[in-house]
Design an enzyme around this catalytic site. Structure first.
Site, mmCIF file in Angstrom:
data_model
loop_
_atom_site.group_PDB
_atom_site.id
_atom_site.type_symbol
_atom_site.label_atom_id
_atom_site.label_comp_id
_atom_site.label_asym_id
_atom_site.label_seq_id
_atom_site.Cartn_x
_atom_site.Cartn_y
_atom_site.Cartn_z
ATOM 1 N N HIS A 164 -155.575 -82.174 21.249
ATOM 2 C CA HIS A 164 -154.132 -82.347 21.049
ATOM 3 C C HIS A 164 -153.817 -83.125 19.769
ATOM 4 C CE1 HIS A 164 -149.910 -82.955 22.020
ATOM 5 N NE2 HIS A 164 -150.035 -82.319 23.176
ATOM 6 N N HIS A 186 -150.523 -82.251 31.497
ATOM 7 C CA HIS A 186 -151.825 -82.736 31.038
ATOM 8 C C HIS A 186 -152.541 -83.566 32.112
ATOM 9 C CE1 HIS A 186 -150.865 -81.022 27.261
ATOM 10 N NE2 HIS A 186 -150.115 -82.002 26.796
ATOM 11 N N ASN A 209 -151.627 -78.969 29.711
ATOM 12 C CA ASN A 209 -150.311 -78.351 29.798
ATOM 13 C C ASN A 209 -149.734 -78.524 31.205
ATOM 14 O OD1 ASN A 209 -147.998 -76.635 29.045
ATOM 15 N ND2 ASN A 209 -149.320 -75.932 27.390
ATOM 16 N N GLU A 261 -152.701 -76.459 19.779
ATOM 17 C CA GLU A 261 -153.597 -76.748 20.889
ATOM 18 C C GLU A 261 -154.261 -75.474 21.410
ATOM 19 O OE1 GLU A 261 -151.275 -79.025 23.859
ATOM 20 O OE2 GLU A 261 -149.742 -79.059 22.279
#
Length: 314
Positions: A169, A99, A73, A279
């Site tokens: 993911h 990420h 994230n 996620e």
């Protein structure tokens, strides 16, 4: 024994291997590139979005099926401080890191260790400074299949204080239609994190908002890219997705669930809203929010996270 094959090659020539696990009604195809779940078939029907080349998976943005880390994230401003030292990371959308940028584990080749028919173990060593993150870190991922359930156990260690927050993911589509319209989604959360510029604010109640999924909601290209603050602790159900008589029940011990509607998907053969990402992870931008569950990992500690996905007809 598990089926093994060469899927493709990394830009430096490193082979990307693919392993196929089988158990009862389930089959899973996993890549050493990013420990990517390339396909998950239940009774012969594929339920995840995948691609046909390493280059497709190395294209920034979608992270389809990979394990994102070392910090999944967003990180505000592509920088953060730990124990008095500031670290800078790769810039991403809006000047924030997403990420972990080009150093993200979803973009790296992992080691595959002697898979069996129902289990595959992967590991990766990240050097101190890679992507700007401190500590020499080792991350391990174990996928297991049973007759109706896919399980993932993640762990990490470090030799210096650092941050770890991993997220699987996969994008889910239970019908194979061009988008997931008509799916029903239920989430075990009474609070979520509103966001400004994709960065989270303090938790707020879902009641009375468009983010109330405490009862099943029929999806129709919903606008959502938010973290849901899961109720309870330990292993518990996080979300249920249902369409055309098929259900997915997701359980995790992570404190949050990022739900992304896939509006940014634009890579053949998958267009916008082709799949929805669920996620399991820590809350985003925890590096800048000390009131959020901590993602700091120190020497002698072990980060762990477990998630399961169970499939059934109803």
């Amino acid at each position: 024994m598990a089926e093994l094959m060469i899927f493709d090659h990394m830009p430096d020539g490193t082979p990307v291997r693919e392993v196929r696990l089988k158990s009862g009604a389930l089959e899973a195809d996993l890549l050493t590139l990013g420990v990517t779940l390339r396909a998950l078939r239940f009774q012969g029907q594929n339920l995840t979005l995948g691609f046909d080349s390493a280059a497709d998976y190395l294209t920034p943005g979608h992270s389809a099926g990979g394990i994102c880390g070392p910090v999944a994230n967003r990180i505000a401003g592509a920088r953060a401080s730990l124990d008095g030292t500031e670290y800078r990371f790769d810039d991403g959308p809006g000047g924030n890191t997403l990420h972990s940028g080009q150093a993200g584990t979803q973009l790296q080749a992992w080691q595959l260790d002697a898979p069996s028919e129902r289990e595959a173990r992967f590991s990766i060593d990240l050097a101190a400074g890679a992507g700007g993150f401190p500590g020499n870190r080792r991350i391990e991922a174990i996928y297991r299949l049973s007759d109706d359930t896919l399980a993932l156990d993640l762990s990490a260690t470090t030799d210096a204080p650092t941050w770890i927050s991993l997220a699987q993911h996969a994008y889910w589509n239970l019908t194979g239609a061009p988008d997931y319209s008509g799916h029903e989604l239920e989430i075990n959360a009474e609070q979520y994190l509103p966001s400004v510029g994709s960065l989270p604010k303090a938790p707020e109640d879902v009641a009375g908002t468009d983010f109330d999924f405490r009862s099943p909601v029929v999806l129709d290209r919903h606008s959502v890219d938010h973290n849901f603050c899961l109720r309870g602790s330990g292993m518990r159900w996080a979300a249920r997705l249902h369409a055309a008589g098929l259900s997915l029940e997701m359980c995790t011990d992570a404190p949050g669930l990022q739900v992304y509607d896939g509006h940014g998907l634009n890579q053949t053969p998958h267009g916008a809203f082709a799949g929805i990402a669920l996620e399991a992870q820590h809350w985003p931008n925890a590096l800048h929010n000390p009131e959020f569950p901590s993602i700091v990992l120190r020497p002698g500690e072990t980060y762990t996270q477990s998630t399961t996905w169970r499939f059934y007809r109803s």
